[in-house]
Design a protein around this motif. Structure first.
Motif, short mmCIF file in Angstrom:
data_model
loop_
_atom_site.label_atom_id
_atom_site.label_comp_id
_atom_site.label_asym_id
_atom_site.label_seq_id
_atom_site.Cartn_x
_atom_site.Cartn_y
_atom_site.Cartn_z
N GLU A 240 -1.81 5.97 15.09
CA GLU A 240 -2.05 7.04 14.13
C GLU A 240 -3.40 7.73 14.33
OE1 GLU A 240 -0.13 8.19 11.49
OE2 GLU A 240 -1.75 9.57 10.93
N THR B 78 -5.39 2.82 -2.53
CA THR B 78 -4.02 3.09 -2.09
C THR B 78 -3.04 2.15 -2.76
OG1 THR B 78 -4.27 1.61 -0.20
CG2 THR B 78 -4.81 3.93 0.15
N ASP C 165 -0.49 0.48 11.85
CA ASP C 165 -0.07 1.87 12.12
C ASP C 165 -1.20 2.70 12.70
OD1 ASP C 165 2.35 1.18 11.11
OD2 ASP C 165 2.06 2.13 9.15
N ARG C 166 -2.41 2.36 12.29
CA ARG C 166 -3.54 3.17 12.74
C ARG C 166 -3.84 3.01 14.22
NH1 ARG C 166 -6.40 5.66 8.70
NH2 ARG C 166 -8.34 5.86 9.87
N ILE D 236 -10.18 0.42 -0.07
CA ILE D 236 -8.93 1.06 0.37
C ILE D 236 -7.73 0.39 -0.28
CG2 ILE D 236 -7.43 1.26 2.38
CD1 ILE D 236 -9.94 2.01 3.98
N MET D 237 -7.78 -0.93 -0.34
CA MET D 237 -6.64 -1.63 -0.97
C MET D 237 -6.48 -1.19 -2.43
SD MET D 237 -6.70 -5.49 0.62
CE MET D 237 -5.36 -6.03 -0.43
N PRO E 62 -11.89 1.61 7.96
CA PRO E 62 -10.85 0.89 7.22
C PRO E 62 -11.10 -0.62 7.10
CG PRO E 62 -9.88 2.43 8.75
CD PRO E 62 -11.34 2.39 9.08
N LEU F 191 -0.79 -0.89 7.29
CA LEU F 191 -1.58 0.35 7.40
C LEU F 191 -2.46 0.30 8.65
CD1 LEU F 191 -2.97 1.34 3.86
CD2 LEU F 191 -1.37 2.61 5.30
#
Lengths: 204, 204
Positions: free
Chosen positions: B192, B175, B188-189, B171-172, B164, B185
């Motif tokens: 996650e 998503t 959270d990972r 990714i930006m 990431p 994000l």
DNA sequence: ATATAGTTTAACCATTTGGTTAATAAATTT
DNA sequence: AAATTTATTAACCAAATGGTTAAACTATAT
């Protein structure tokens, strides 16, 4: 108007440029080297593509347009998440094995110039998560898969599939394997990764 | 002998070089730019580090020696696979958030020059999977975790944690999130990713 | 305080590199 | 076949770039 000969030259330049740019990057690539590889005079590069930046962009867009459909095809297909994960993993790894420089090239150059992706975004066929998102939410609600955000799942999938190529030298060093064993590791991941993902999200 | 002033200069050069090299890579970096950032004359770079390649190597080794212990620490620690995964994920993401250029720099430059890692391998403290491998096999045999190869699990872990950052622009775009949402994000990972992995390998 | 060794600078240099130009060769049109 | 357009080349150019040098400056030792 004549064609044939010139299309050929233009094509050969692009092919040579692809080769050099993808292995050395924009900054590492030399116009002379591209001309040599194409077997023509350096002035021809400028004749057909004006300057290094434009030649590079032609190569980049070309490369990107090869990757994007791979994503889209599976994302928007009419099948379950589980099937999609399986199919994507198999397809994608198979695809990249044939174009090993691609992911690294794209990632490296996007990091060098993040604005670049804005141009790609306007393209028809730029990967879009909308359908995938709805599907994930639906399957979560239905209980087929455990609660997870579509974005995070998508990142997981990309990461597991792409990273081993991008970080090849690192992985070879850490896991202490040679070229042959590395290829086997990758081969195994064609199913390994899908199982790993499904194992994690599937409700029993 | 005198110190103080010169150590300071040497240090400032390295710091400036780190900055420039990590954001632009070896090929994109300019000696003049490094000198400017360090606030000194270009000749000083050569006085202290002889040439660009050696200055670069100093920066690279420095960066690598920052990453390696992060891996080792957790790999060889005395705790269960589950704990290790949790701890590693949290630690690693936290660490990289503070040094966002690091993974990309290392990966990019290793791809440019794969022989480079051979030098690192000789270093004391180069990550070694032996202990981790034994542990995975043991836990698999014991039935704590589902059958998986230690190498593949290790690649999974690295991929999910590092990718990431490396593929941030990609990714930006995919998503469709802005800088702030991207940070969330990533945040959270920290949990996650660990949950995702454990979910997949843990036997119930 | 003076010699000595280490540090810093400005100016310079050779090479590399992206890019241009003017002339030539090859097609294509008229 | 003459005129015109397109393709290709060799030679050239200016800017950028990594690196050097000789002189000046500063700190330390004698």
């Amino acid at each position: 108007m004549k064609r044939a000969k010139d299309e050929n030259t233009e094509e050969r330049i692009l092919e040579a440029a692809k080769n050099i740019f993808q292995s050395k990057g924009m900054n590492g690539a030399r116009m002379q080297e591209i001309a040599d590889k194409a077997g023509i005079n350096k002035a021809m590069l400028h004749y057909y593509y004006r300057n290094k930046q434009l030649l590079f962009e032609a190569v980049f867009k070309n490369a990107f347009s090869l990757l994007a459909p791979q994503l889209n095809a599976v994302l928007n297909e009419d099948s379950s998440i589980e099937e999609k994960v399986k199919k994507f993993t198999l397809n994608y790894i198979t695809f990249i094995v044939k174009h090993p420089y691609l992911p690294n090239f794209i990632i490296q150059e996007l990091n060098r110039n993040p604005d670049f992706i804005l141009q790609m975004k306007n393209n028809e066929g730029f990967p879009n998560l909308d359908i995938f998102k709805k599907q994930v939410d639906k399957e979560v609600k239905k209980g087929t898969i455990k609660p997870i955000s579509a974005e995070q799942l998508f990142i997981h999938i990309l990461a597991l599939n792409i990273f081993p190529f991008v970080a090849k030298p690192l992985i070879m060093a850490f896991t202490n394997v040679d070229e042959k064993a590395y290829k086997q590791l990758i081969e195994d991941r064609k199913t390994e990764v899908a199982n790993f993902i499904i194992n994690s999200i599937k409700n029993i």
